[in-house]
Design a protein around this motif. Sequence first.
Motif, PDB file in Angstrom:
ATOM      1  N   TRP A   2      19.708  12.332 -57.214  1.00  0.00           N
ATOM      2  CA  TRP A   2      19.013  12.820 -58.412  1.00  0.00           C
ATOM      3  C   TRP A   2      19.886  12.640 -59.650  1.00  0.00           C
ATOM      4  O   TRP A   2      19.407  12.215 -60.706  1.00  0.00           O
ATOM      5  CB  TRP A   2      18.640  14.297 -58.244  1.00  0.00           C
ATOM      6  N   VAL A   3      21.164  12.952 -59.513  1.00  0.00           N
ATOM      7  CA  VAL A   3      22.089  12.832 -60.642  1.00  0.00           C
ATOM      8  C   VAL A   3      22.173  11.388 -61.126  1.00  0.00           C
ATOM      9  O   VAL A   3      22.159  11.108 -62.331  1.00  0.00           O
ATOM     10  CB  VAL A   3      23.487  13.350 -60.245  1.00  0.00           C
ATOM     11  N   MET A   4      22.252  10.426 -60.200  1.00  0.00           N
ATOM     12  CA  MET A   4      22.349   9.022 -60.584  1.00  0.00           C
ATOM     13  C   MET A   4      21.048   8.525 -61.216  1.00  0.00           C
ATOM     14  O   MET A   4      21.075   7.703 -62.129  1.00  0.00           O
ATOM     15  CB  MET A   4      22.716   8.166 -59.373  1.00  0.00           C
ATOM     16  N   GLY A   5      19.918   9.016 -60.725  1.00  0.00           N
ATOM     17  CA  GLY A   5      18.651   8.659 -61.346  1.00  0.00           C
ATOM     18  C   GLY A   5      18.599   9.119 -62.789  1.00  0.00           C
ATOM     19  O   GLY A   5      18.161   8.392 -63.686  1.00  0.00           O
ATOM     20  N   HIS A   6      19.078  10.331 -63.016  1.00  0.00           N
ATOM     21  CA  HIS A   6      19.138  10.891 -64.364  1.00  0.00           C
ATOM     22  C   HIS A   6      20.104  10.097 -65.236  1.00  0.00           C
ATOM     23  O   HIS A   6      19.799   9.748 -66.384  1.00  0.00           O
ATOM     24  CB  HIS A   6      19.560  12.355 -64.278  1.00  0.00           C
ATOM     25  N   LEU A   7      21.277   9.813 -64.680  1.00  0.00           N
ATOM     26  CA  LEU A   7      22.302   9.078 -65.420  1.00  0.00           C
ATOM     27  C   LEU A   7      21.805   7.692 -65.817  1.00  0.00           C
ATOM     28  O   LEU A   7      21.992   7.256 -66.969  1.00  0.00           O
ATOM     29  CB  LEU A   7      23.563   8.959 -64.566  1.00  0.00           C
TER      30      LEU A   7
END
Length: 311
Positions: free
Chosen positions: A254-259
């Motif tokens: 999720w964090v990488m998708g956001h980033l």
Amino acid sequence: MNNLTNNHDTILEALEQKFEAINQKTETHLEGLLWSKPITYWDYIQTDALLNLQTQRTVLPDEMVFIMYHQVNELLFKMILWEIDQLCHTDKPKTDFFTEKLRRISRYFDMLTTSFDIMGDGMEVEQYMKFRNTLTPASGFQSAQYRLIEFSSTDLINLIDYRFRATIDRNTPYSHAFEHLYWQAAGKDYHTGEKSTLLVNFEKKYRQEFIRHMEEYNTINIWQKFKQLPVEDQQNSELVKAMRHYDYTVNVTWVMGHLNAAKKYIESGQGSGEATGGSDWKKYMHPKYQRRIFFPELWSEDELKNWGEGL
């Protein structure tokens, strides 16, 4: 006919018991049904209220996409907290119940992860770079529900900035631990240690709620509930798989998708390359820097060492 009569009598008897328990007259409540309006979809879902919560600050149409997308995120965060609350406040949950709750929570995060294309490919960069300037100093960093999810999921030490973990333990005052949470660094000036307006506003509104939540979930967070299970249940392959999936989905996928979605707009625009709140967004968001891991005991030494690498 007898079955219908018996069912009717059974229902009336159950209603009598229900209202007697709260010192109410059954007849009064039944009469009220005569005058009540039938429920409609729009009243039950509150669609009129829901669809009037989108207020643009500019005339740029893609701002509406941005607003609605983040509102959907907050609704999903609420769904996640709803499931976490049930899991963590259940005394001695069974393994199948524990596993099912984790799967529900992970599905919501899976949905969040795959939804980044909506924002990533659903707005014109030029429009975004214009309306984002009207949002300063607000930021998605200020999602209180996301912080509550973190506090509810793991022991507090796993959310402490890794530079200070050796100085903090379970006896550390919550107010002191709060000042050393990993996301504090993203809202402070590296040179002076002064808190940004982004962080000051966030803490002014939510600090006390956060500390209460930290204290409440200190012994009943997801990890603590897992450790309270019988040893054989802690080794249940399906449960361990669900725990690992949740951990990796929240703290890496999720964090990488956001980033990656943020990169597309912030780095490709004509602005300063800074987040609206002024945070060091790359180091705050990328999992390899803060190494946010809810359940480190469930990962191998190599997996922990390479957490967030090669992404």
